[in-house]
Write a protein that holds these residues in place. Sequence first.
Motif, PDB file in Angstrom:
ATOM      1  N   UNK B 344       0.831  -1.207   0.000  1.00  0.00           N
ATOM      2  CA  UNK B 344       0.000   0.000   0.000  1.00  0.00           C
ATOM      3  C   UNK B 344       0.861   1.250   0.000  1.00  0.00           C
ATOM      4  N   UNK B 345       0.293   2.330  -0.510  1.00  0.00           N
ATOM      5  CA  UNK B 345       0.887   3.635  -0.280  1.00  0.00           C
ATOM      6  C   UNK B 345       0.068   4.343   0.797  1.00  0.00           C
ATOM      7  N   UNK B 346       0.772   5.013   1.706  1.00  0.00           N
ATOM      8  CA  UNK B 346       0.129   5.919   2.660  1.00  0.00           C
ATOM      9  C   UNK B 346       0.430   7.317   2.154  1.00  0.00           C
ATOM     10  N   UNK B 347      -0.613   8.083   1.870  1.00  0.00           N
ATOM     11  CA  UNK B 347      -0.432   9.310   1.101  1.00  0.00           C
ATOM     12  C   UNK B 347      -1.285  10.446   1.665  1.00  0.00           C
ATOM     13  N   UNK B 348      -0.975  10.891   2.887  1.00  0.00           N
ATOM     14  CA  UNK B 348      -1.753  11.987   3.448  1.00  0.00           C
ATOM     15  C   UNK B 348      -1.435  13.318   2.766  1.00  0.00           C
ATOM     16  N   UNK B 349      -2.452  14.147   2.654  1.00  0.00           N
ATOM     17  CA  UNK B 349      -2.287  15.503   2.128  1.00  0.00           C
ATOM     18  C   UNK B 349      -2.836  16.498   3.131  1.00  0.00           C
ATOM     19  N   UNK B 350      -2.302  17.702   3.095  1.00  0.00           N
ATOM     20  CA  UNK B 350      -2.730  18.702   4.075  1.00  0.00           C
ATOM     21  C   UNK B 350      -2.775  20.067   3.415  1.00  0.00           C
ATOM     22  N   UNK B 351      -3.744  20.870   3.829  1.00  0.00           N
ATOM     23  CA  UNK B 351      -3.817  22.254   3.350  1.00  0.00           C
ATOM     24  C   UNK B 351      -2.838  23.093   4.168  1.00  0.00           C
ATOM     25  N   UNK B 352      -2.099  23.964   3.484  1.00  0.00           N
ATOM     26  CA  UNK B 352      -1.115  24.799   4.169  1.00  0.00           C
ATOM     27  C   UNK B 352      -1.209  26.217   3.596  1.00  0.00           C
ATOM     28  N   UNK B 353      -1.100  27.182   4.460  1.00  0.00           N
ATOM     29  CA  UNK B 353      -1.182  28.587   4.039  1.00  0.00           C
ATOM     30  C   UNK B 353      -2.474  28.903   3.288  1.00  0.00           C
ATOM     31  N   UNK B 354      -3.551  28.232   3.674  1.00  0.00           N
ATOM     32  CA  UNK B 354      -4.864  28.576   3.124  1.00  0.00           C
ATOM     33  C   UNK B 354      -5.186  27.960   1.790  1.00  0.00           C
ATOM     34  N   UNK B 355      -4.388  28.238   0.764  1.00  0.00           N
ATOM     35  CA  UNK B 355      -4.738  27.755  -0.571  1.00  0.00           C
ATOM     36  C   UNK B 355      -3.669  26.863  -1.202  1.00  0.00           C
ATOM     37  N   UNK B 356      -2.709  26.437  -0.437  1.00  0.00           N
ATOM     38  CA  UNK B 356      -1.709  25.497  -0.964  1.00  0.00           C
ATOM     39  C   UNK B 356      -1.899  24.138  -0.281  1.00  0.00           C
ATOM     40  N   UNK B 357      -1.277  23.136  -0.855  1.00  0.00           N
ATOM     41  CA  UNK B 357      -1.293  21.825  -0.218  1.00  0.00           C
ATOM     42  C   UNK B 357       0.132  21.280  -0.128  1.00  0.00           C
ATOM     43  N   UNK B 358       0.289  20.291   0.737  1.00  0.00           N
ATOM     44  CA  UNK B 358       1.499  19.457   0.752  1.00  0.00           C
ATOM     45  C   UNK B 358       1.035  18.007   0.882  1.00  0.00           C
ATOM     46  N   UNK B 359       1.755  17.117   0.222  1.00  0.00           N
ATOM     47  CA  UNK B 359       1.409  15.695   0.224  1.00  0.00           C
ATOM     48  C   UNK B 359       2.668  14.900   0.547  1.00  0.00           C
ATOM     49  N   UNK B 360       2.511  13.896   1.372  1.00  0.00           N
ATOM     50  CA  UNK B 360       3.617  12.989   1.646  1.00  0.00           C
ATOM     51  C   UNK B 360       3.177  11.576   1.274  1.00  0.00           C
ATOM     52  N   UNK B 361       4.132  10.725   0.906  1.00  0.00           N
ATOM     53  CA  UNK B 361       3.738   9.364   0.498  1.00  0.00           C
ATOM     54  C   UNK B 361       4.860   8.376   0.811  1.00  0.00           C
ATOM     55  N   UNK B 362       4.456   7.256   1.414  1.00  0.00           N
ATOM     56  CA  UNK B 362       5.378   6.148   1.678  1.00  0.00           C
ATOM     57  C   UNK B 362       4.750   4.855   1.174  1.00  0.00           C
ATOM     58  N   UNK B 363       5.570   3.845   0.971  1.00  0.00           N
ATOM     59  CA  UNK B 363       5.099   2.535   0.518  1.00  0.00           C
ATOM     60  C   UNK B 363       5.345   1.511   1.616  1.00  0.00           C
ATOM     61  N   UNK B 364       4.296   0.762   1.931  1.00  0.00           N
ATOM     62  CA  UNK B 364       4.415  -0.212   3.018  1.00  0.00           C
ATOM     63  C   UNK B 364       3.924  -1.595   2.584  1.00  0.00           C
ATOM     64  N   UNK B 365       4.392  -2.587   3.334  1.00  0.00           N
ATOM     65  CA  UNK B 365       3.968  -3.967   3.139  1.00  0.00           C
ATOM     66  C   UNK B 365       3.197  -4.425   4.366  1.00  0.00           C
ATOM     67  N   UNK B 366       2.012  -4.987   4.147  1.00  0.00           N
ATOM     68  CA  UNK B 366       1.255  -5.602   5.232  1.00  0.00           C
ATOM     69  C   UNK B 366       1.734  -7.045   5.383  1.00  0.00           C
ATOM     70  N   UNK B 367       2.043  -7.436   6.612  1.00  0.00           N
ATOM     71  CA  UNK B 367       2.485  -8.817   6.884  1.00  0.00           C
ATOM     72  C   UNK B 367       1.524  -9.444   7.892  1.00  0.00           C
ATOM     73  N   UNK B 368       1.834 -10.647   8.349  1.00  0.00           N
ATOM     74  CA  UNK B 368       0.981 -11.220   9.396  1.00  0.00           C
ATOM     75  C   UNK B 368       1.349 -10.668  10.775  1.00  0.00           C
TER      76      UNK B 368
END
Lengths: 385, 385
Positions: B344-368
């Motif tokens: 999966x990718x975890x890809x949160x985004x956030x509004x910053x300074x009112x009308x801009x955004x920033x997005x971060x993304x990582x890749x993870x593996x689900x295991x048992x």
Amino acid sequence: MTPTRGFPASEFKARVAKAQARMAEEDLDALLLTTEPDVRYFTGFLTRFWESPTRPWFIVVPAKGDPIAVIPAIGAHLMGQTWITDIRTWRAPDYDDDGIGLLAETLCSITRETAKIGVPNQMETHVRMPLCDLQRLKQTLKTREIVGDQAIVRSLRMIKTAAEIAKISMACNIAERAFARVPEIVGAGVPLSKVFREFQALCLHEGADWVPYLAGAADQGGYGDVISPASDDPLLAGDVLMLDTGLVWDGYFCDFDRNFAVGEPSTAVQVAHDKLMDATQAAFAIAKPGATMCDLFHAMNAVVNPGGAGSDAGRLGHGLGMQLTEWPSIVPVDHTPLLPGMVLTLEPGIVVNGDKIMVHEENILVTDGAPQFLSNFQPEKMRIL
Amino acid sequence: MTPTRGFPASEFKARVAKAQARMAEEDLDALLLTTEPDVRYFTGFLTRFWESPTRPWFIVVPAKGDPIAVIPAIGAHLMGQTWITDIRTWRAPDYDDDGIGLLAETLCSITRETAKIGVPNQMETHVRMPLCDLQRLKQTLKTREIVGDQAIVRSLRMIKTAAEIAKISMACNIAERAFARVPEIVGAGVPLSKVFREFQALCLHEGADWVPYLAGAADQGGYGDVISPASDDPLLAGDVLMLDTGLVWDGYFCDFDRNFAVGEPSTAVQVAHDKLMDATQAAFAIAKPGATMCDLFHAMNAVVNPGGAGSDAGRLGHGLGMQLTEWPSIVPVDHTPLLPGMVLTLEPGIVVNGDKIMVHEENILVTDGAPQFLSNFQPEKMRIL
């Protein structure tokens, strides 16, 4: 000289006007477009985000007036920078209704109840939306009917404007400079996969925006096919190395290849290479209004495959522009007349040493006079590395 | 360590066996597959030639026995190097019948007259063949019916094997090395378009086979969207630069981004960046069997958008593998349970300074047990260039 990026709004308006004139002839009330090049052709919406299959994108070209974008909200900011002003969005992916309700509402608001809505449905097209959503759309539209677009989009895209040709030419020039630097990255013992990686980097360094396509091969006295990815096998003396790109500048492709001999080529390889050059020149010589696509086929086939019906490749060239390959094809049954503004690849292939092939490819522009090479045709002998 | 390229035949046979078990449950007599990842999933047919829209490609998975390839002759040599032995070809493009007759004959030869033939028809899929050919196929099949595949292919592809995970991990490692070298190519005054070109070259130098996707942005204190191509504007002090790739190794993608501050970031940018890190960690902490996709959404949304329903991006991550984005999505309505082998990718985004955004993304593996980062999560402060 570097062309200006993008197009003025007038270019898009002219495309829409031509489409609407044809729509009136064909009694179509709207066009519905779903694929990257078709959406971009009428809007200028240029993004690599199509690599993600998640979201559908819809452009509606009404019988009169400007196109309407019905798109995921994530694209609103970028679409807002194009000439399109009517942008309707939903927050995709929506598991309950991924834009179909909004699309149907849009189509119904601009068409009569018995409307015919055209979608590109011929060869080289597909409808980029889930099949269940297409069925849902048909049900929602009720009396309105989804029909073929009568090849309107294809026929418009086939003829390039000066601004489009400048971009394709730019892409060709970048690739020529990268091909000229192949000796820097190639030699006996270098794995083909490394050649592929470094050639793509050369394309980027020379100015490509990105490199959507690179294929090629290297094998003794010819190769087995022209669509394989690179192996890790090292280049050997006696190999014929072929690189076929596929780079993009401002959304427009080049598509041509170059063959290189690793060490002195055999006579069979030299003869085959010379025939490929001759075949290309034979087609180039007649690539003028008055000729048809099948004339180009026969001109090349007579040199590389005399008396034969064609190769497994199925054709000896094709259109080129916003996609790596575009309508029409250089095949015996294609009677499309050559018209000024068509950009074509000439791509003869030849059997060599019994079970190997070699392929050559150049990019040309059809004008109202003599054709022009957009790639820089080099009729000298095969380059030796 | 570099994984082996390709897969043993046993891997494909296991995929087919799982599909056939599900087909029996769903009373499907065959699957018909038309898109690049679906064709490759069952055959190993890996080529960039899909960039050309000209030719359709068909794989038929029968109720019993190995898949059958019904493909253009130009692909026979490459398909012949996979584990597939039943390869039926026609010389495409054929203007009279572009493979539909051969496909219908194949389907009829392996199914009963009342057969149901499944094609992927849900979200994130499309049928890659001309609409008129799909209609022709339905007519030719007569009593046999084309139906949805009941999400069989999607559900199989969602769970990755160890060999697949090794390839995705390799792609992630290559991208990490390229991101680590960004300071070599970036600085105030460098045009963003040059950064894009050189970053792609870094990806190639670090071992990417190709770079199908690169998006990003750079703007003062955040950016407007995350899907735009690069402009020629120079980087300025105060810009937040985001690069999101999209490179491929042996047919498998990574998909993660990194944010960089050009000069000292503002407090607002630093706070936003920290929240993106916190959100990612919050989802990572619960990404185990027992949780569902919507749990991941709420874990992240509570940090970046407390009390809100979500952003215009529409989701906060997704599956990853043979495509840049795959099923399922991290959205409030997705109740898919997390299972070992999901990437999966975890890809949160956030509004910053009112009308801009920033997005971060990582890749993870689900295991048992505990999840693993495939990208190399770095919880320290934002990197400053």
